[in-house]
Write a protein that holds these residues in place. Structure first.
Motif, PDB file in Angstrom:
ATOM      1  N   GLY A 131     -48.343  98.682  14.002  1.00 22.85           N
ATOM      2  CA  GLY A 131     -48.902 100.041  13.380  1.00 22.85           C
ATOM      3  C   GLY A 131     -47.431 100.708  12.938  1.00 22.85           C
ATOM      4  O   GLY A 131     -46.463 100.302  12.954  1.00 22.85           O
ATOM      5  N   CYS A 132     -47.902 102.030  12.884  1.00 21.49           N
ATOM      6  CA  CYS A 132     -46.676 103.028  12.379  1.00 21.49           C
ATOM      7  C   CYS A 132     -46.777 104.304  12.913  1.00 21.49           C
ATOM      8  O   CYS A 132     -47.841 104.994  12.774  1.00 21.49           O
ATOM      9  CB  CYS A 132     -46.497 102.861  10.887  1.00 21.49           C
ATOM     10  SG  CYS A 132     -45.133 103.989  10.236  1.00 21.49           S
ATOM     11  N   ALA A 133     -45.776 104.688  13.541  1.00 22.08           N
ATOM     12  CA  ALA A 133     -45.704 106.205  13.780  1.00 22.08           C
ATOM     13  C   ALA A 133     -44.577 107.123  13.075  1.00 22.08           C
ATOM     14  O   ALA A 133     -43.425 106.378  12.889  1.00 22.08           O
ATOM     15  CB  ALA A 133     -45.444 106.285  15.259  1.00 22.08           C
ATOM     16  N   ILE A 134     -44.849 108.091  12.598  1.00 20.78           N
ATOM     17  CA  ILE A 134     -44.074 109.079  11.605  1.00 20.78           C
ATOM     18  C   ILE A 134     -43.980 110.137  12.496  1.00 20.78           C
ATOM     19  O   ILE A 134     -44.801 110.726  12.517  1.00 20.78           O
ATOM     20  CB  ILE A 134     -44.469 109.038  10.293  1.00 20.78           C
ATOM     21  CG1 ILE A 134     -44.462 107.512   9.717  1.00 20.78           C
ATOM     22  CG2 ILE A 134     -43.594 109.870   9.522  1.00 20.78           C
ATOM     23  CD1 ILE A 134     -45.272 107.521   8.367  1.00 20.78           C
ATOM     24  N   HIS A 135     -42.634 110.625  12.842  1.00 20.39           N
ATOM     25  CA  HIS A 135     -42.256 111.890  13.257  1.00 20.39           C
ATOM     26  C   HIS A 135     -41.723 112.829  12.379  1.00 20.39           C
ATOM     27  O   HIS A 135     -40.685 112.482  11.699  1.00 20.39           O
ATOM     28  CB  HIS A 135     -41.343 111.854  14.493  1.00 20.39           C
ATOM     29  CG  HIS A 135     -41.509 110.949  15.697  1.00 20.39           C
ATOM     30  ND1 HIS A 135     -42.863 110.979  16.295  1.00 20.39           N
ATOM     31  CD2 HIS A 135     -40.916 110.059  16.295  1.00 20.39           C
ATOM     32  CE1 HIS A 135     -42.950 110.139  17.252  1.00 20.39           C
ATOM     33  NE2 HIS A 135     -41.672 109.793  17.524  1.00 20.39           N
ATOM     34  N   VAL A 136     -42.575 113.980  11.935  1.00 18.66           N
ATOM     35  CA  VAL A 136     -41.980 114.645  11.033  1.00 18.66           C
ATOM     36  C   VAL A 136     -40.985 115.625  11.682  1.00 18.66           C
ATOM     37  O   VAL A 136     -41.157 116.517  12.652  1.00 18.66           O
ATOM     38  CB  VAL A 136     -43.224 115.758  10.498  1.00 18.66           C
ATOM     39  CG1 VAL A 136     -42.617 116.722   9.390  1.00 18.66           C
ATOM     40  CG2 VAL A 136     -44.159 114.641   9.861  1.00 18.66           C
ATOM     41  N   ARG A 160     -33.895 111.783  17.959  1.00 21.48           N
ATOM     42  CA  ARG A 160     -33.113 110.640  18.612  1.00 21.48           C
ATOM     43  C   ARG A 160     -34.145 109.456  19.232  1.00 21.48           C
ATOM     44  O   ARG A 160     -34.299 108.155  19.245  1.00 21.48           O
ATOM     45  CB  ARG A 160     -32.488 111.036  19.683  1.00 21.48           C
ATOM     46  CG  ARG A 160     -31.145 111.740  19.474  1.00 21.48           C
ATOM     47  CD  ARG A 160     -29.943 110.906  19.006  1.00 21.48           C
ATOM     48  NE  ARG A 160     -30.168 110.445  17.536  1.00 21.48           N
ATOM     49  CZ  ARG A 160     -29.459 109.615  17.073  1.00 21.48           C
ATOM     50  NH1 ARG A 160     -28.380 108.839  17.865  1.00 21.48           N
ATOM     51  NH2 ARG A 160     -29.559 109.338  15.858  1.00 21.48           N
ATOM     52  N   ALA A 161     -35.414 110.104  19.474  1.00 22.85           N
ATOM     53  CA  ALA A 161     -36.545 109.214  19.887  1.00 22.85           C
ATOM     54  C   ALA A 161     -36.683 108.221  18.898  1.00 22.85           C
ATOM     55  O   ALA A 161     -37.689 107.147  19.148  1.00 22.85           O
ATOM     56  CB  ALA A 161     -37.737 110.226  20.262  1.00 22.85           C
ATOM     57  N   VAL A 162     -36.614 108.432  17.588  1.00 23.87           N
ATOM     58  CA  VAL A 162     -37.187 107.341  16.564  1.00 23.87           C
ATOM     59  C   VAL A 162     -36.562 106.021  16.777  1.00 23.87           C
ATOM     60  O   VAL A 162     -37.301 105.087  16.953  1.00 23.87           O
ATOM     61  CB  VAL A 162     -36.692 108.123  15.226  1.00 23.87           C
ATOM     62  CG1 VAL A 162     -37.116 106.945  13.982  1.00 23.87           C
ATOM     63  CG2 VAL A 162     -37.506 109.145  14.653  1.00 23.87           C
ATOM     64  N   ALA A 163     -35.217 106.202  17.273  1.00 25.29           N
ATOM     65  CA  ALA A 163     -34.576 104.797  17.373  1.00 25.29           C
ATOM     66  C   ALA A 163     -35.105 104.098  18.681  1.00 25.29           C
ATOM     67  O   ALA A 163     -35.099 103.077  18.727  1.00 25.29           O
ATOM     68  CB  ALA A 163     -32.992 104.697  17.162  1.00 25.29           C
ATOM     69  N   VAL A 175     -41.727 102.687  14.208  1.00 30.43           N
ATOM     70  CA  VAL A 175     -41.571 104.243  14.313  1.00 30.43           C
ATOM     71  C   VAL A 175     -40.451 104.750  13.454  1.00 30.43           C
ATOM     72  O   VAL A 175     -39.316 104.291  13.521  1.00 30.43           O
ATOM     73  CB  VAL A 175     -41.079 104.622  15.695  1.00 30.43           C
ATOM     74  CG1 VAL A 175     -41.038 106.220  15.967  1.00 30.43           C
ATOM     75  CG2 VAL A 175     -42.123 103.926  16.703  1.00 30.43           C
ATOM     76  N   CYS A 176     -40.750 105.621  12.558  1.00 35.48           N
ATOM     77  CA  CYS A 176     -39.726 106.052  11.606  1.00 35.48           C
ATOM     78  C   CYS A 176     -40.181 107.656  11.718  1.00 35.48           C
ATOM     79  O   CYS A 176     -40.710 108.192  12.380  1.00 35.48           O
ATOM     80  CB  CYS A 176     -40.205 105.593  10.510  1.00 35.48           C
ATOM     81  SG  CYS A 176     -40.083 104.004   9.945  1.00 35.48           S
ATOM     82  N   GLY A 177     -39.049 108.313  11.036  1.00 35.70           N
ATOM     83  CA  GLY A 177     -39.079 109.835  10.780  1.00 35.70           C
ATOM     84  C   GLY A 177     -38.758 110.201   9.517  1.00 35.70           C
ATOM     85  O   GLY A 177     -38.136 109.490   8.568  1.00 35.70           O
ATOM     86  N   ILE A 178     -39.240 111.492   9.104  1.00 36.57           N
ATOM     87  CA  ILE A 178     -39.114 111.872   7.800  1.00 36.57           C
ATOM     88  C   ILE A 178     -38.642 113.373   8.180  1.00 36.57           C
ATOM     89  O   ILE A 178     -38.975 114.026   9.024  1.00 36.57           O
ATOM     90  CB  ILE A 178     -40.672 111.907   7.086  1.00 36.57           C
ATOM     91  CG1 ILE A 178     -40.059 112.268   5.490  1.00 36.57           C
ATOM     92  CG2 ILE A 178     -41.459 112.713   7.722  1.00 36.57           C
ATOM     93  CD1 ILE A 178     -41.176 111.847   4.777  1.00 36.57           C
TER      94      ILE A 178
END
Length: 256
Positions: A131-136, A160-163, A175-178
């Motif tokens: 799955g994938c979570a994206i933090h804006v 920092r939580a992305v990594a 887990v990724c961020g944008i």
């Protein structure tokens, strides 16, 4: 997929973009009942599927309930969470209150972490692709200024939580961020201030929210992307300012 704060502004654009690509959408909202229902109707008219769920992300029990409802609604399972909702209140290092700081961290950091944890608990039970979570996030996490102190700290923690989450949840969940730049009128901005501020980036052009949604789709659908943060801001994060851009504009602090 679940999008928090999905009824209006960037959240709405994200919901529509993913629905056009065939994703079933669960739109979370807090107060925007009418816009959420309008979004649901629009996606349905276009042949897509959309559920709406209300929750106050400042209430951790409500966040747990939102996760349970979303996991139950998503069939055969939830594949993606976009943590888009944010608490954005003006304060500074000199005047922030414990209540402001706690609310910013609860909504902007704790809720995304808990929803991503819930997604991980589900996808680890399946043999399907991760799955994938994206933090804006916000371009401010790459380009610090001291305005909106509590908001900025909470977004820095989430960046920092992305990594950390990517490492903790591998190989079951990516887990990724944008990090978008200025896209909509924010806080006390006037329309005139916004029209000038939205061009303070390397391209000197307004940021199109559809381009932010395209980047989120790329993160969600490219299985090689994990633990990364993608700035989508026309290069705004490469123009350091001593103040938030909305204040820098009026103070004459922006590059010409």
């Amino acid at each position: 997929m679940l999008v928090t704060g999905g009824a209006q502004r960037l959240g709405r654009v994200l919901c529509l973009a993913f629905a056009r690509e065939g994703w079933g959408v669960i739109c979370h909202y807090r107060q925007s009942d009418a816009p959420a229902r309008e979004l649901q109707a629009e996606i349905t008219r276009q042949g897509g599927a959309c559920h709406i769920l209300r929750a106050d992300l400042a209430d951790t029990a409500a966040v747990a309930g939102l996760a349970d409802q979303a996991l139950e609604l998503a069939q055969p399972g939830l594949d993606c969470v976009i943590n888009n909702a944010s608490e954005f209140e003006a304060d500074s290092g000199a005047d922030f209150t414990p209540e402001q700081l706690l609310r910013a961290f609860t909504v902007n950091t704790m809720a995304p972490l808990l929803l991503t944890q819930a997604l991980f608990q589900q996808v680890r039970q399946r043999s399907s692709p991760p799955g994938c979570a994206i933090h804006v996030l916000d371009q401010k996490v790459h380009n610090l200024n001291p305005d909106y102190f509590s908001y900025t700290l909470s977004k820095l923690a989430l960046e920092r939580a992305v990594a950390l989450q990517a490492q903790a949840y591998a190989p079951h969940l990516r887990v990724c961020g944008i990090s978008p730049g200025l896209t909509y009128v924010s806080g006390p901005q006037t329309e005139d201030n916004f029209e000038r501020a939205r061009r303070v980036n390397l391209l000197r052009q307004p940021l199109n929210p559809e381009h932010v949604a395209q980047a989120a789709l790329h993160l969600a659908e490219n299985p090689a992307l994990n633990g990364c943060v993608l700035p989508v801001d026309n290069g705004q994060h490469r123009l350091p300012l001593a103040r938030d851009v909305m204040f820098a504009i009026d103070l004459g602090l922006t590059p010409r």
